[in-house]
Enzyme design. Structure first.
Site, PDB file in Angstrom:
ATOM      1  N   GLU A 106       8.187  15.983  16.462  1.00 52.74           N
ATOM      2  CA  GLU A 106       8.711  15.778  15.114  1.00 52.74           C
ATOM      3  C   GLU A 106       8.045  16.763  14.160  1.00 52.74           C
ATOM      4  OE1 GLU A 106       9.810  12.022  12.322  1.00 52.74           O
ATOM      5  OE2 GLU A 106       7.774  12.059  13.115  1.00 52.74           O
ATOM      6  N   GLU A 165       8.408   1.026  11.868  1.00 51.26           N
ATOM      7  CA  GLU A 165       9.496   2.011  11.810  1.00 51.26           C
ATOM      8  C   GLU A 165       8.827   3.361  11.689  1.00 51.26           C
ATOM      9  OE1 GLU A 165      11.622   4.853  10.905  1.00 51.26           O
ATOM     10  OE2 GLU A 165      11.679   4.013   8.875  1.00 51.26           O
ATOM     11  N   CYS A 188      12.511  10.735   8.701  1.00 54.31           N
ATOM     12  CA  CYS A 188      12.275  10.343  10.093  1.00 54.31           C
ATOM     13  C   CYS A 188      13.539  10.398  10.941  1.00 54.31           C
ATOM     14  CB  CYS A 188      11.646   8.954  10.160  1.00 54.31           C
ATOM     15  SG  CYS A 188      12.581   7.682   9.312  1.00 54.31           S
ATOM     16  N   LYS A 233       0.860  -1.189   0.000  1.00 52.79           N
ATOM     17  CA  LYS A 233       0.000   0.000   0.000  1.00 52.79           C
ATOM     18  C   LYS A 233       0.894   1.235   0.000  1.00 52.79           C
ATOM     19  CE  LYS A 233      -2.042   3.149   2.621  1.00 52.79           C
ATOM     20  NZ  LYS A 233      -2.052   4.187   1.664  1.00 52.79           N
TER      21      LYS A 233
END
Length: 497
Positions: free
Chosen positions: A396, A264, A299, A188
């Site tokens: 973040e 992750e 990330c 996906k």
């Protein structure tokens, strides 16, 4: 490639827009589609099939059928190896086309796309192809009355849910080991960047991957992603993306068949410069690239830069000068350093963090502006004088925002670096190897890079601690562990004679 060449290729693109299920491109069962948009221009590229639960059911059934038939799962590892090597070669042959398609779909610079797709993506398929026939079980020690075999078997049907920041590279990170292990896969892609995964499916079929082994299901997380997470006949989901969505997949697994979930996720990674570090051009370049590479949409970006107070002023001036030298603009121009934010919504989110940084007392040194409407560009931004409790020092951001936090000692740097919900990456600069090892052993994160920002390479596992991930790892031989089951075969041995 020149700017003219890339724009000519972009104008000639005819992207695949249908889902790839059981070896064929098909419309979504509902007939629904969604728009994928060029973030650099705001223009609609195409309307892509929006897959729902019925499409996931069909793809899972195809994957389970071929898995049980054994055409891929029980094929000799040399056969899987040969097919994946052909796929690697096909990606290399079509690297320019794929790179332009990805740049247009994601806003990433063509330079980054060419490097990732021309080098890293095919290398992943090649590396795991070569590993396929070199992965062994073992024989456990017993007495003469038994023979104990410990064997590795493909886990079954796996869902691979991808992020939008490295669309084809993350596909390779997950697909290559999963296919090498013998699994059937449902990919996906992120709804913002579905196009290169669909083209990869076409190349995989050309390489000889059997129908049903690789399925690509575009769609939104709350529909397609949730249907994958809740499906009772999917054995594993490997997910890269936000910590929030990773939590959803754990919930989906708990509410369905307790499938294994590999995660992750996000990060708030520190870049630590101790008082003995050489504040040279190399260090400044690593500091800038660790925060601004891929527009900060990474990330493991090191946006929390913990700099010894004696070096902080000079460091800030120099890293701000480097930020000002980055060229922001047309992703298809090879001279561009930073492309577009992936969507207008994401641009707004990052700009919100920049505003919050000023409101909470951060000193804006450079950048901080959104440009290029209807494109979604943000100038590289540097804050100084941050405090650990500030929002932009804790959450973040996922955009081109670097914050400098002065520290007075190694112990203070370590305490601030550890004070986070995340644990993906850290960089340490020091000329004292003892201090480097001291920090590396005490930083609770998956990768510590010393005297240079790096995530490692294909041979080293990548993943996080705490809210940055699960025990699963991408890359390295360890990535195969996500996609295999361990079986013990215990054979009782009679007396010969």
């Amino acid at each position: 490639m020149t700017k003219t060449t890339t724009h000519d290729l972009a104008s000639a693109l005819k992207p695949q827009t249908k889902a790839f299920i059981d070896g064929a491109f098909v419309d979504a069962a509902s007939g629904d589609t969604f728009e994928t948009i060029n973030p650099a221009t705001g223009e609609v590229i195409a309307n892509v099939a929006h897959c729902g639960a019925a499409d996931v059911d069909r793809a899972v059934a195809a994957g389970r059928r071929v898995f049980d038939d054994g055409a891929w799962s029980r094929a000799a590892p040399e056969e899987r190896k040969a097919t994946l090597l052909r796929l690697a070669d096909l990606v290399r042959q079509h690297a320019e086309e794929l790179a332009v398609l990805e740049s247009v779909d994601s806003g990433k610079t063509i330079t980054d796309c060419l490097h990732e797709i021309g080098n890293e993506v095919p290398n992943f398929f090649q590396w795991y192809a070569e590993l396929a026939d070199k992965t062994f079980g073992k024989v456990a020690p017993t007495g003469e009355d038994a023979l104990a075999l410990v064997v590795k078997e493909p886990a079954g049907v796996v869902g691979l849910v991808l992020p939008w920041n490295f669309p084809l590279l993350m596909a390779a990170w997950k697909l290559a080991p999963a296919l090498a292990a013998g699994c059937s896969t449902l990919v996906k892609p992120a709804e913002q960047t579905p196009l290169t995964a669909l083209r990869l499916a076409e190349l995989a079929a050309e390489a000889g991957v059997p129908p049903g082994v690789l399925n690509v299901l575009p769609g939104y997380g709350e529909t397609t992603g949730q249907a994958i997470g809740r499906h009772d006949d999917i054995d594993i989901v490997s997910f890269t993306g936000s910590t929030e969505v990773g939590g959803y997949f754990l919930r989906y697994a708990g509410e369905s068949n307790l499938k294994v979930i590999g995660l992750e996720m996000g990060g708030k990674s520190p870049f630590i410069v101790l008082d003995d570090a050489a504040l040279d051009d190399d260090l400044i370049e690593h500091a800038a690239m660790s925060a601004f590479w891929n527009g900060g949409q990474n990330c493991s970006a090191n946006m929390r830069q913990l700099i010894d107070a004696k070096l902080a002023d000079e460091f800030t001036d120099r890293v701000a000068a480097r930020a000002n030298a980055f060229r922001v603009g047309d992703p298809l121009d090879p001279d561009t350093d930073i492309g577009a934010m992936v969507t207008k919504e994401h641009q707004d989110r990052v700009m919100g963090y920049i505003a919050r940084g000023g409101e909470e007392g951060g000193r804006l040194i450079t950048g901080g502006s959104a440009e290029g409407a209807p494109g979604t560009f943000i100038q590289p931004t540097v804050f100084s004088g941050l405090k650990p409790e500030m929002t932009i020092a804790r959450e973040e951001i996922f955009g081109p925002v670097l914050g400098v936090l002065p520290v007075s000692s190694l112990d203070e740097a370590l305490a601030i670096a550890r004070d986070t919900d995340y644990g993906l990456h850290a960089t340490v600069f020091t000329r004292d190897i003892d201090r480097a090892i001291h920090l590396a052993r005490r930083l609770p994160c998956g990768t510590v890079s010393v005297n240079g920002f790096s995530e490692g390479d294909i041979k080293t596992p990548f993943g996080g601690y705490k809210r940055s991930g699960s025990l699963a790892r991408d890359n390295g031989a360890e990535a195969l562990d996500q996609y295999v089951q361990t079986k013990t075969i215990w054979i009782s041995v009679g007396t010969a004679g």
